[in-house]
Design an enzyme around this catalytic site. Structure first.
Site, short mmCIF file in Angstrom:
data_model
loop_
_atom_site.label_atom_id
_atom_site.label_comp_id
_atom_site.label_asym_id
_atom_site.label_seq_id
_atom_site.Cartn_x
_atom_site.Cartn_y
_atom_site.Cartn_z
N TRP A 65 103.91 60.72 -43.41
CA TRP A 65 103.00 59.98 -42.53
C TRP A 65 102.93 58.51 -42.95
O TRP A 65 102.83 57.61 -42.13
CB TRP A 65 101.60 60.61 -42.59
CG TRP A 65 100.57 59.89 -41.76
CD1 TRP A 65 100.26 60.11 -40.45
CD2 TRP A 65 99.69 58.83 -42.19
NE1 TRP A 65 99.27 59.26 -40.03
CE2 TRP A 65 98.91 58.46 -41.09
CE3 TRP A 65 99.51 58.16 -43.40
CZ2 TRP A 65 97.93 57.46 -41.16
CZ3 TRP A 65 98.56 57.15 -43.47
CH2 TRP A 65 97.78 56.81 -42.36
N HIS A 66 103.01 58.30 -44.29
CA HIS A 66 102.87 56.94 -44.78
C HIS A 66 104.09 56.07 -44.50
O HIS A 66 103.98 54.85 -44.43
CB HIS A 66 102.60 56.94 -46.29
CG HIS A 66 101.20 57.31 -46.62
ND1 HIS A 66 100.81 58.63 -46.74
CD2 HIS A 66 100.09 56.57 -46.82
CE1 HIS A 66 99.50 58.65 -47.01
NE2 HIS A 66 99.04 57.42 -47.07
N GLY A 67 105.24 56.68 -44.36
CA GLY A 67 106.41 55.85 -44.09
C GLY A 67 107.66 56.67 -43.91
O GLY A 67 107.76 57.79 -44.44
N PHE A 94 101.69 51.73 -41.69
CA PHE A 94 101.73 53.20 -41.72
C PHE A 94 101.29 53.80 -40.39
O PHE A 94 101.11 53.16 -39.43
CB PHE A 94 100.88 53.73 -42.85
CG PHE A 94 101.30 53.24 -44.19
CD1 PHE A 94 102.64 52.97 -44.46
CD2 PHE A 94 100.39 53.00 -45.19
CE1 PHE A 94 103.04 52.48 -45.69
CE2 PHE A 94 100.78 52.52 -46.43
CZ PHE A 94 102.10 52.25 -46.68
#
Lengths: 343, 471
Positions: free
Chosen positions: B325-327, B471
């Site tokens: 989800w963050h990257g 993000f």
């Protein structure tokens, strides 16, 4: 909770603190000055989109930035040029962008500082990355960034403490720059930073601060940086940069553009070093030969060849005004430029 | 638009003036807030507002259908449509290039010669935040946990509310939409406290993250060299502090701005670096995301209802997807995986090697937790495995012959800031800023506030983007 009291205390002390901070730096001879940042440059670049064949663009490195004074140039020619030169940068990325991404067919005066113009084509090298990042910013800037800049201009014009220049001058007075000045021990080699010796207006009319002429210790801080730069700079890469520039120059000339090369004065170790590393015959003369463009080299004119740059690389404001006026006269005489005032 | 910019200051003044003027009734105030939120987002890239509109329309329609539809198949269809659109946006805009790269790698590895041009898709700011927020609305409506929003305006404002639009907190519908039903107006104390929180948030971002820590972290992770152990550790803890101050700063600003409008947003950080273990860390760090992942991923995957093995699988999957989800990079997946592993090891320790936490061993345990979390930040920040491995080697082999890139002053500065950060988190772990402020003299609070305001002004900052926007 007496939050109102806290708010009043915070505002009172905060504002008094800022007034004291501003007053202190003014007492240290600081004056409000605009940051010559990517947004200021992008505003000038935006003018090209509406430029006509009568318009004049100035490209190059810091020498044409300091040495051509827009007011004097306008007074002689009737046209205020658009200043797109970038300090410490090769002009090639900006010129390439103008040739390939605009239909501009007016005049481009391209300042040639040989050690930068013929330095590199490597995208991550500083002389290339600096101008390319400004070009990229012009295309990618958001409306919020434009508005931020518009709002910041009156603050920069009126407050000394708004001095966080993206050039990271060592004498900037934002918190990060003040911390950068602190050095303890010698764990890593000392980094040499440049001091800010320029004054800039909203249309990037740039001049040398007077203390560069009058204060020898300040001048020495600038020349110390040049010595450091000369020591660490890699050798120029003439053949590919020449080919790149010549190709773009031919494209521009073929579409009807008027291209003029300009070699501004240098002095002291710079003058000698440049002549030794990149001799005139192999670079300047060759550039003119391959492009068939008109070129002006300061050494060819009696009134220019003895001009002295206080910190080896740029003219004082007084000499820059003289240089600009005389150069514009010569260019008009040569029919390289037309005088819009008389026409 | 960034909170740490002059345009936002002007924007906020105009919004507050209109919000508290008597020219609008509550419905028109909400319309004004909605329009302001689109302006806030559009000042970055106007065409991408269309994505917000599509997400809003799809989830509004799906929510209404789910509320009245009784046919289970049709209800599933509306839920899946919402998931398809929201996750489809994420997959295309955020993971498009990543999926393509991995596809090319996969087919090349089985001997098929195939090359693809990168799509170079622009990443819409905050897309992960608003898609998760709208998805929670549809899922909760599907599960009949909430009723759909009363009006389209309330729902559109829930999706787009500018203080938390691009970097959270990810607010659940039940906590925010219902606040829009009745007229909201901050009390004088709420307004001033909101302004105080905004100052603290800006101080965290502009001074702590950008001025004191970012350059050190950038110098270390961008050096491309095999570093001396001290430099690697200092760069890592600098990033650890930078990302906390950057993200917690944004959340604090968001909460403060909303409070100035009389809207209450939930806390997103509770002094996470003083956590006693990793499960506590995730109850204190980015709380709105971790609770989202727990409710909409971990529990549907089985949670702890189907035995230990299934629980571990659910846990590790949740953390891997949380990393993703963050990257869109494998380094983020490794970061999530490490956290998953930590959580499993902690559960095993609690089962087989339980011990009582006292005030004496607590700070030691918090320090161990903090140190282990720092190791995970290496993968989060490095973006490339080569850089991450090089950093880890320097940190653990303590290579005395590695290159030194940081000055002694940088080392002292970062160590001091991070030590103070850790001690503050430890001292504050069982209290809150509000509680502390209640016990503080208004004069002292005012002086602290003035100092923060003054330092923000002299730090200036250059409108650096918040890390979590990507993000």
């Amino acid at each position: 909770m007496k939050l109102k009291t806290s708010l009043i205390v915070a505002l009172s002390i905060g504002i008094i603190g800022l007034i004291a901070w501003e007053s202190y730096w003014r007492s240290q001879d600081y004056e409000p000055n605009l940051n010559d940042d990517k947004e200021l440059w992008a505003n000038q670049r935006a003018k090209v989109n509406n430029a006509s064949e009568q318009d004049i663009l100035l490209l190059g490195s810091s020498r044409i930035l300091f040495d051509i004074q827009l007011n004097e140039f306008e007074a002689e020619t009737g046209i205020r040029p658009v200043q797109l030169a970038i300090a410490g940068a090769s002009p090639l990325p900006v010129f390439h962008d103008l040739v390939h991404n605009t239909g501009f067919k007016g005049t481009i005066i391209l300042g040639v500082t040989t050690v930068l113009t013929f330095s590199t084509l490597y995208p991550k090298a500083m002389p290339w990355d600096r101008p390319q990042s400004k070009v990229d910013h012009f295309y990618n800037r958001t409306y919020a960034q434009r508005l931020n800049h518009k709002l910041s201009l009156p603050l920069q014009n009126n407050f000394v403490f708004m001095s966080a220049d993206e050039e990271l001058y060592i004498d900037d007075i934002d918190l990060k720059s003040l911390l950068r000045r602190i050095e303890i021990g010698e764990r890593v080699p000392e980094t040499v930073y440049l001091v800010n010796f320029q004054n800039t207006t909203e249309d990037r009319n740039t001049s040398m601060l007077n203390k560069t002429v009058t204060d020898s210790s300040f001048t020495r801080r600038v020349t110390n940086f040049w010595e450091f730069v000369m020591k660490v700079s890699p050798p120029p890469d003439v053949a590919p940069t020449m080919e790149y520039l010549v190709n773009d120059a031919k494209d521009f000339i073929n579409r009807g553009g008027n291209l003029v090369f300009l070699r501004c004065p240098s002095s002291g170790p710079f003058r000698g070093g440049e002549a030794q590393i990149l001799p005139r015959e192999t670079v300047w003369d060759e550039l003119l030969r391959q492009t068939n463009a008109k070129g002006y080299h300061y050494e060819d004119y009696d009134q220019f060849k003895n001009l002295v740059c206080p910190e080896w690389s740029h003219l004082s404001l007084k000499d820059a005004k003289f240089f600009t006026t005389e150069l514009a006269k010569i260019m008009i005489e040569d029919n390289v430029l037309t005088n819009q005032k008389t026409n | 638009m960034l909170f740490n910019s002059l345009s936002f200051v002007a924007f906020l003044i105009v919004v507050l003036a209109l919000y508290y003027s008597k020219i609008f009734n509550w419905t028109n105030k909400k319309r004004m807030l909605l329009l302001a939120s689109y302006v806030f987002y559009g000042m970055w890239n106007p065409p991408l507002v269309v994505l917000l509109w599509i997400s809003t329309m799809v989830d509004w329609t799906a929510g209404n259908k789910l509320a009245i539809e009784e046919n289970q198949k049709k209800r599933k269809f509306w839920l899946l449509l919402s998931m398809f659109v929201n996750l489809g946006f994420l997959a295309f805009f955020k993971y498009g290039d990543f999926l393509l790269e991995n596809f090319v790698f996969l087919v090349n590895s089985i001997g098929i010669d195939f090359q693809a041009q990168p799509m170079n898709i622009i990443l819409p700011m905050g897309i992960s935040f608003y898609t998760f927020q709208t998805m929670s609305y549809t899922i909760d409506t599907y599960k009949r946990k909430i009723k759909p929003a009363k009006t389209f305006l309330d729902f559109a404002l829930y999706v787009t509310f500018f203080p938390q639009l691009v970097a959270g907190p990810i607010v659940r519908a039940k906590d925010l939409i219902t606040q829009f039903y009745d007229e909201k107006k901050a009390t004088a104390n709420q307004f001033i406290w909101g302004l105080f929180l905004l100052t603290i948030g800006l101080f965290q971002k502009v001074v702590m993250a950008d001025t004191l820590l970012a350059d050190t972290s950038d110098a270390v992770f961008g050096s491309g060299k095999l570093l001396h152990g001290i430099d690697a550790w200092i760069g890592t803890i600098a990033f650890s502090g930078q990302i906390f101050f950057d993200f917690a700063g944004y959340s604090t600003c968001a909460i403060g701005i909303a409070l100035m409008l009389g809207i209450i947003l939930p806390d997103n950080f509770k002094y996470p670096y003083a956590s006693l273990g990793f499960s506590e860390f995730w109850k204190r760090w980015h709380i709105s995301l971790s609770s989202w992942l727990k409710d909409y991923l971990y529990i549907p995957l089985g949670g702890n209802r189907f035995g230990i093995t299934r629980m571990y699988v659910a846990l590790i999957l949740t953390m891997l997807l949380g990393g993703l989800w963050h990257g869109a990079a494998w380094t983020f997946i490794v970061w999530g995986g490490l956290h998953g592993l930590y959580l499993i090891l902690e559960k095993l320790q609690k089962q087989y090697l339980p011990f009582k936490i006292t005030k004496w061993n607590g700070i030691f345990l918090a320090f161990i937790t903090f140190s282990c979390i720092n190791i995970t930040w290496v993968f989060f920040r490095a973006r490339e495995f080569n850089t991450a491995w090089s950093m880890i080697k320097s940190m653990f082999y303590v290579q005395m012959d590695g290159e030194k890139v940081l000055s002694l002053f940088d080392i002292i500065k970062v160590s001091t800031v991070i030590a103070i950060l850790f001690i503050c988190h430890w001292l504050m772990r069982n209290t809150s800023m509000k509680e502390v402020s209640l016990k503080t003299s208004p004069w002292v609070l005012g002086i602290v506030w003035a100092i923060m305001f003054f330092i923000i002004c002299i730090a200036q900052g250059n409108g650096e983007q918040f890390i979590y926007f990507q993000f």
